[in-house]
Design an enzyme around this catalytic site. Structure first.
Site, PDB file in Angstrom:
ATOM      1  N   ASN A  57       0.919  15.998  40.541  1.00 37.63           N
ATOM      2  CA  ASN A  57       0.761  17.427  40.804  1.00 37.63           C
ATOM      3  C   ASN A  57      -0.399  17.621  41.784  1.00 37.63           C
ATOM      4  O   ASN A  57      -1.557  17.472  41.404  1.00 37.63           O
ATOM      5  CB  ASN A  57       0.489  18.135  39.468  1.00 37.63           C
ATOM      6  CG  ASN A  57       0.171  19.605  39.636  1.00 37.63           C
ATOM      7  OD1 ASN A  57       0.362  20.183  40.712  1.00 37.63           O
ATOM      8  ND2 ASN A  57      -0.310  20.243  38.571  1.00 37.63           N
ATOM      9  N   LYS A 115      -1.354  20.293  43.245  1.00 40.06           N
ATOM     10  CA  LYS A 115      -2.000  21.616  43.134  1.00 40.06           C
ATOM     11  C   LYS A 115      -2.215  22.225  44.533  1.00 40.06           C
ATOM     12  O   LYS A 115      -1.413  21.972  45.421  1.00 40.06           O
ATOM     13  CB  LYS A 115      -3.300  21.499  42.329  1.00 40.06           C
ATOM     14  CG  LYS A 115      -3.065  20.803  40.989  1.00 40.06           C
ATOM     15  CD  LYS A 115      -4.198  20.965  40.017  1.00 40.06           C
ATOM     16  CE  LYS A 115      -3.840  20.229  38.729  1.00 40.06           C
ATOM     17  NZ  LYS A 115      -4.813  20.411  37.675  1.00 40.06           N
ATOM     18  N   HIS A 133       2.663  25.631  33.932  1.00 39.89           N
ATOM     19  CA  HIS A 133       1.416  24.853  33.975  1.00 39.89           C
ATOM     20  C   HIS A 133       0.291  25.742  33.456  1.00 39.89           C
ATOM     21  O   HIS A 133       0.272  26.948  33.703  1.00 39.89           O
ATOM     22  CB  HIS A 133       1.134  24.394  35.408  1.00 39.89           C
ATOM     23  CG  HIS A 133      -0.013  23.434  35.482  1.00 39.89           C
ATOM     24  ND1 HIS A 133      -1.319  23.861  35.422  1.00 39.89           N
ATOM     25  CD2 HIS A 133      -0.054  22.082  35.566  1.00 39.89           C
ATOM     26  CE1 HIS A 133      -2.113  22.800  35.467  1.00 39.89           C
ATOM     27  NE2 HIS A 133      -1.378  21.712  35.556  1.00 39.89           N
ATOM     28  N   GLU A 172      -2.566  26.319  34.435  1.00 40.72           N
ATOM     29  CA  GLU A 172      -3.259  27.130  35.452  1.00 40.72           C
ATOM     30  C   GLU A 172      -2.446  28.374  35.798  1.00 40.72           C
ATOM     31  O   GLU A 172      -2.995  29.424  36.125  1.00 40.72           O
ATOM     32  CB  GLU A 172      -3.547  26.262  36.697  1.00 40.72           C
ATOM     33  CG  GLU A 172      -4.683  25.277  36.421  1.00 40.72           C
ATOM     34  CD  GLU A 172      -4.610  23.965  37.181  1.00 40.72           C
ATOM     35  OE1 GLU A 172      -3.890  23.876  38.192  1.00 40.72           O
ATOM     36  OE2 GLU A 172      -5.281  23.008  36.740  1.00 40.72           O
ATOM     37  N   GLU A 225      -0.026  18.981  28.092  1.00 39.07           N
ATOM     38  CA  GLU A 225      -1.305  18.925  28.797  1.00 39.07           C
ATOM     39  C   GLU A 225      -2.342  19.754  28.049  1.00 39.07           C
ATOM     40  O   GLU A 225      -2.377  20.979  28.198  1.00 39.07           O
ATOM     41  CB  GLU A 225      -1.151  19.486  30.207  1.00 39.07           C
ATOM     42  CG  GLU A 225      -0.164  18.730  31.065  1.00 39.07           C
ATOM     43  CD  GLU A 225      -0.465  18.935  32.543  1.00 39.07           C
ATOM     44  OE1 GLU A 225      -0.693  17.940  33.224  1.00 39.07           O
ATOM     45  OE2 GLU A 225      -0.490  20.090  33.003  1.00 39.07           O
ATOM     46  N   GLY A 270      -8.509  18.139  34.533  1.00 40.56           N
ATOM     47  CA  GLY A 270      -9.543  18.160  35.562  1.00 40.56           C
ATOM     48  C   GLY A 270     -10.955  18.019  35.012  1.00 40.56           C
ATOM     49  O   GLY A 270     -11.926  18.257  35.721  1.00 40.56           O
ATOM     50  N   SER A 320      -6.377  14.442  33.025  1.00 39.89           N
ATOM     51  CA  SER A 320      -7.259  13.335  33.424  1.00 39.89           C
ATOM     52  C   SER A 320      -6.619  11.954  33.274  1.00 39.89           C
ATOM     53  O   SER A 320      -7.282  10.996  32.890  1.00 39.89           O
ATOM     54  CB  SER A 320      -8.589  13.417  32.673  1.00 39.89           C
ATOM     55  OG  SER A 320      -9.234  14.648  32.966  1.00 39.89           O
TER      56      SER A 320
HETATM   57  P1  PGA Z   1      -5.729  16.277  36.112  1.00 45.08           P
HETATM   58  O1  PGA Z   1      -4.604  17.426  36.196  1.00 45.08           O
HETATM   59  O2  PGA Z   1      -4.998  14.955  36.107  1.00 45.08           O
HETATM   60  O3  PGA Z   1      -6.559  16.459  37.346  1.00 45.08           O
HETATM   61  O4  PGA Z   1      -6.485  16.501  34.866  1.00 45.08           O
HETATM   62  C1  PGA Z   1      -3.402  17.326  35.482  1.00 45.08           C
HETATM   63  C2  PGA Z   1      -2.568  18.573  35.682  1.00 45.08           C
HETATM   64  O5  PGA Z   1      -3.134  19.670  35.708  1.00 45.08           O
HETATM   65  O6  PGA Z   1      -1.338  18.499  35.805  1.00 45.08           O
END
Ligand code: PGA
Length: 265
Positions: free
Chosen positions: A10, A12, A96, A98, A169, A175, A214
């Site tokens: 992803n 983003k 997601h 976010e 997630e 992140g 992560s």
């Molecule tokens: P990350 O993001 O691996 O940077 O934690 C995962 C995601 O949001 O899909």
């Protein structure tokens, strides 16, 4: 692990034409056990075409990070599921955290988007997960149950259900550098699979449930060694070609030699 592992990157809202070209060239040239693993990348909308052109001759699929809940029409700024399918996308991320956190995506919206995606022939990767506060209040199962049940109750067609992918997630792990322990991840994956099994046992056995939050080359092997973890939704680490390719390499080796999965690192 009987299900073929799936690694999704992803991207983003990162990158530009040049950095994405570099990443795509590295992915297109990479050698891996293509028959052992499903791979997809999720670039920002404006770079989908670039990704599709660069990866067209590879087994790496391309998906979008979100989709409009409406089918078509006067919805300025939105992109329809049929349009994503038309340009060659195979997947779309839906719900997601976010999107839920910053763009007001509710369970009801997630359901509509999911239906649009399925209707257009895309594979929806439905994201669920709890916040830190919810975990601390022992609400994890209740939260992910609410999120996934909304989708499961709305998709009554078993063929459609068979196409679904779920990504667990935990919001607190995205992140942040914090990862759920492999056991914590597996507990929720198993819980989600049971939820699906209540509706369709067969689908539940085939369902891919990815872990996200992560994920890196040095934690993917232990996560994947868990019986209900079928792959990873990788954010930050998917923006570095060497790191992402290392993850792919580890996962395809875990798939070829399952005994390696616990001691690869
Ligand atoms: P990350 O993001 O691996 O940077 O934690 C995962 C995601 O949001 O899909």
């Amino acid at each position: 692990m009987s299900r073929r592992p799936f690694i999704a990157g992803n991207w983003k809202m990162h990158g530009n034409r040049a950095s994405i070209a570099e990443l795509l060239t590295a992915l297109a040239q990479a050698r891996f056990h293509a028959e052992m693993i499903d791979i997809a990348v999720f670039p920002p909308f404006v770079y989908l075409d670039q990704a599709l052109a660069a990866l067209g001759q590879t087994t790496i699929a391309v998906g979008a990070q979100t989709v409009c809940r409406e089918e078509q029409g006067a919805f300025t700024g939105e992109v329809a599921a049929s349009q994503l399918h038309d340009v060659g996308c195979r997947y779309v991320l839906i719900g997601h955290s976010e999107r839920r956190q910053f763009f007001g995506e509710t369970d009801a919206i997630v359901v509509k988007k999911c239906q649009r995606a399925l209707g257009a022939g895309l594979v929806p990767v439905v994201c669920v997960g709890e916040t830190l506060q919810e975990r601390e209040q022992q609400q994890t199962e209740a939260v992910v149950a609410r999120q996934i049940d909304a989708v499961l109750n709305a998709i009554t067609d078993i063929t459609a259900l068979n196409r679904l992918v779920i990504a667990y997630e935990p919001v607190w792990a995205i992140g942040t550098g914090l990862t759920a322990t492999p056991e914590q991840a597996n507990d929720i994956h198993a819980f989600l699979r049971t939820r699906v099994a209540k509706i369709a046992k067969n689908c539940a056995e085939k369902l891919k449930i990815l872990y996200g939050g992560s994920v890196k080359a040095d934690n993917i092997a232990l996560l994947l060694a868990q019986p209900d973890v079928d792959g990873g939704l990788v954010g930050g680490a998917s923006l570095s070609a060497p790191e992402f390719l290392k993850i792919i390499d580890i996962v395809s080796h875990c798939a070829t030699t399952p005994e390696m999965s616990t001691n690869a690192h």
